[in-house]
Design an enzyme around this catalytic site. Sequence first.
Site, PDB file in Angstrom:
ATOM      1  N   LYS A 266     -42.488  12.766 -18.167  1.00 34.42           N
ATOM      2  CA  LYS A 266     -43.093  13.956 -17.575  1.00 34.42           C
ATOM      3  C   LYS A 266     -43.202  13.774 -16.070  1.00 34.42           C
ATOM      4  CE  LYS A 266     -46.022  17.564 -17.311  1.00 34.42           C
ATOM      5  NZ  LYS A 266     -47.456  17.678 -17.348  1.00 34.42           N
TER       6      LYS A 266
ATOM      7  N   LYS B   3     -46.495   2.795 -12.123  1.00 38.85           N
ATOM      8  CA  LYS B   3     -47.472   3.875 -11.906  1.00 38.85           C
ATOM      9  C   LYS B   3     -48.200   3.686 -10.589  1.00 38.85           C
ATOM     10  CE  LYS B   3     -47.822   6.220 -16.101  1.00 38.85           C
ATOM     11  NZ  LYS B   3     -48.531   6.252 -17.356  1.00 38.85           N
TER      12      LYS B   3
ATOM     13  N   LYS C 225     -35.654   6.713 -17.391  1.00 44.40           N
ATOM     14  CA  LYS C 225     -36.238   7.052 -18.686  1.00 44.40           C
ATOM     15  C   LYS C 225     -36.829   8.465 -18.628  1.00 44.40           C
ATOM     16  CE  LYS C 225     -40.442   5.847 -19.440  1.00 44.40           C
ATOM     17  NZ  LYS C 225     -41.750   5.250 -19.658  1.00 44.40           N
TER      18      LYS C 225
HETATM   19  P1  TYM Z   1     -47.011   8.104 -23.911  1.00 43.20           P
HETATM   20  O1  TYM Z   1     -47.762   9.345 -24.137  1.00 43.20           O
HETATM   21  O2  TYM Z   1     -46.537   7.815 -22.542  1.00 43.20           O
HETATM   22  O3  TYM Z   1     -45.757   8.052 -24.872  1.00 43.20           O
HETATM   23  C1  TYM Z   1     -45.887   8.322 -26.252  1.00 43.20           C
HETATM   24  C2  TYM Z   1     -44.762   7.638 -27.012  1.00 43.20           C
HETATM   25  O4  TYM Z   1     -43.477   8.139 -26.574  1.00 43.20           O
HETATM   26  C3  TYM Z   1     -42.624   7.035 -26.274  1.00 43.20           C
HETATM   27  N1  TYM Z   1     -41.720   7.432 -25.188  1.00 43.20           N
HETATM   28  C4  TYM Z   1     -40.382   7.295 -25.227  1.00 43.20           C
HETATM   29  N2  TYM Z   1     -39.550   6.811 -26.174  1.00 43.20           N
HETATM   30  C5  TYM Z   1     -38.221   6.840 -25.905  1.00 43.20           C
HETATM   31  N3  TYM Z   1     -37.690   7.306 -24.755  1.00 43.20           N
HETATM   32  C6  TYM Z   1     -38.480   7.793 -23.775  1.00 43.20           C
HETATM   33  N4  TYM Z   1     -37.963   8.276 -22.657  1.00 43.20           N
HETATM   34  C7  TYM Z   1     -39.891   7.803 -23.991  1.00 43.20           C
HETATM   35  N5  TYM Z   1     -40.963   8.215 -23.244  1.00 43.20           N
HETATM   36  C8  TYM Z   1     -42.060   7.981 -23.992  1.00 43.20           C
HETATM   37  C9  TYM Z   1     -43.568   5.924 -25.839  1.00 43.20           C
HETATM   38  O5  TYM Z   1     -42.947   4.660 -25.968  1.00 43.20           O
HETATM   39  C10 TYM Z   1     -44.731   6.115 -26.784  1.00 43.20           C
HETATM   40  O6  TYM Z   1     -44.485   5.463 -28.021  1.00 43.20           O
HETATM   41  N6  TYM Z   1     -49.305   3.730 -23.827  1.00 43.20           N
HETATM   42  C11 TYM Z   1     -48.892   4.723 -24.809  1.00 43.20           C
HETATM   43  C12 TYM Z   1     -50.075   5.452 -25.410  1.00 43.20           C
HETATM   44  C13 TYM Z   1     -50.984   4.555 -26.209  1.00 43.20           C
HETATM   45  C14 TYM Z   1     -50.650   3.842 -27.382  1.00 43.20           C
HETATM   46  C15 TYM Z   1     -51.865   3.184 -27.787  1.00 43.20           C
HETATM   47  C16 TYM Z   1     -49.480   3.682 -28.116  1.00 43.20           C
HETATM   48  C17 TYM Z   1     -52.299   4.323 -25.951  1.00 43.20           C
HETATM   49  N7  TYM Z   1     -52.822   3.503 -26.893  1.00 43.20           N
HETATM   50  C18 TYM Z   1     -51.870   2.367 -28.911  1.00 43.20           C
HETATM   51  C19 TYM Z   1     -49.521   2.863 -29.243  1.00 43.20           C
HETATM   52  C20 TYM Z   1     -50.702   2.219 -29.627  1.00 43.20           C
HETATM   53  C21 TYM Z   1     -47.922   5.681 -24.131  1.00 43.20           C
HETATM   54  O7  TYM Z   1     -47.147   5.282 -23.342  1.00 43.20           O
HETATM   55  O8  TYM Z   1     -47.969   6.961 -24.457  1.00 43.20           O
END
Ligand code: TYM
Length: 330
Positions: A196, A113, A193
């Site tokens: 967005k 990032k 991967k």
């Molecule tokens: P975020 O919003 O980026 O992603 C949400 C969830 O989607 C999964 N994900 C994917 N899984 C498979 N293939 C992909 N291409 C892909 N892109 C996204 C992410 O692994 C995630 O499970 N940091 C977290 C948000 C968060 C969180 C937490 C999660 C904040 N606090 C506490 C668990 C527990 C995140 O990346 O969100």
Amino acid sequence: MTKGRIFSGIQPTGIIHLGNYVGAIQQWVKLMHDYDCIYCIVDYHAITIEYDRQSLRDNIMEAGVTLIACGIDPERCTLFVQSQVPEHTELAWIFNCITPIGDLERMTQFKEKSAQHREHINMGLLDYPVLQAADILIYKAGFVPVGEDQVQHIELTRRTARRFNNRFGETFPEPQEILTPTSRIMGTDGKTKMSKSLNNYIGILEPPDVIWEKLRTSVTDENRKRRNDPGNPDICNLFTIHKVFSAPEDIARINRACRSAEIGCIECKKILFNNLMAHLAPIQQSAAKLRDKPELVIDALDEGARRCREMAAQVMDEVRIKVGLLPCTK
Ligand code: TYM
């Protein structure tokens, strides 16, 4: 009796894509039946990169709409917005004071990032995983269903719990991630991967013609140059998606027919599109209905935040006493 407490979160980025759905949300829905589940729209995480102030509130609502439309049932689990429970950031501050900066600088997501947003490398971006650890540990959750990209953050969460417990006495569990068999969905470019920010995503609420256009132009097995070349489903991203949305007979047939060049990529994509839309159409319909009744979503989120504040306030009092602060006199 439930099998334990689960916590997971998603950022309100304005779009929920197939990666989010397959890597996380689909299993959130399944786990809701056996575990005490807390699901969170992590708006404080979303402001660690540049964002549009006008859209953020809409995106938070849209995340609520989409999650409920996907089958997250606020009657069976707790769904809420992170910034409405101030204890998350309070606990994050305590964790900040026991987390070495080096641990955060080594995080893959921070490196990626900060390379993407060179003009906007702020403390929040570095501290992101500490807030994530606080999200999970403020509810003493034992399990965290996430996609593969989040495993490093869950490891840091365990290390944070261990560090806190060693210094201040046994308080937090060391949570385990729960991964699905398809915990990493690649983007339409087939190389990175799905995300967005890379604009290689298929949004689950996008109109069918947009989804078809994105599938039609998606990269498959790049070694397959001509229609009559045999393909290799093992290295085709779309075959991974087939395995989630297509029936076992379709999957077996495509696996065979692709290897023998009986079927071309376009035909294979059409089958995937039909199966995918059969799955997504009811979700899209239910999202459209919910958008017309925002009060249902707001009520669910308010109730979720109320329940979470109650749980979080108790743990925060325990933490305050353990680290040598005064408890809150109420
Ligand atoms: P975020 O919003 O980026 O992603 C949400 C969830 O989607 C999964 N994900 C994917 N899984 C498979 N293939 C992909 N291409 C892909 N892109 C996204 C992410 O692994 C995630 O499970 N940091 C977290 C948000 C968060 C969180 C937490 C999660 C904040 N606090 C506490 C668990 C527990 C995140 O990346 O969100």
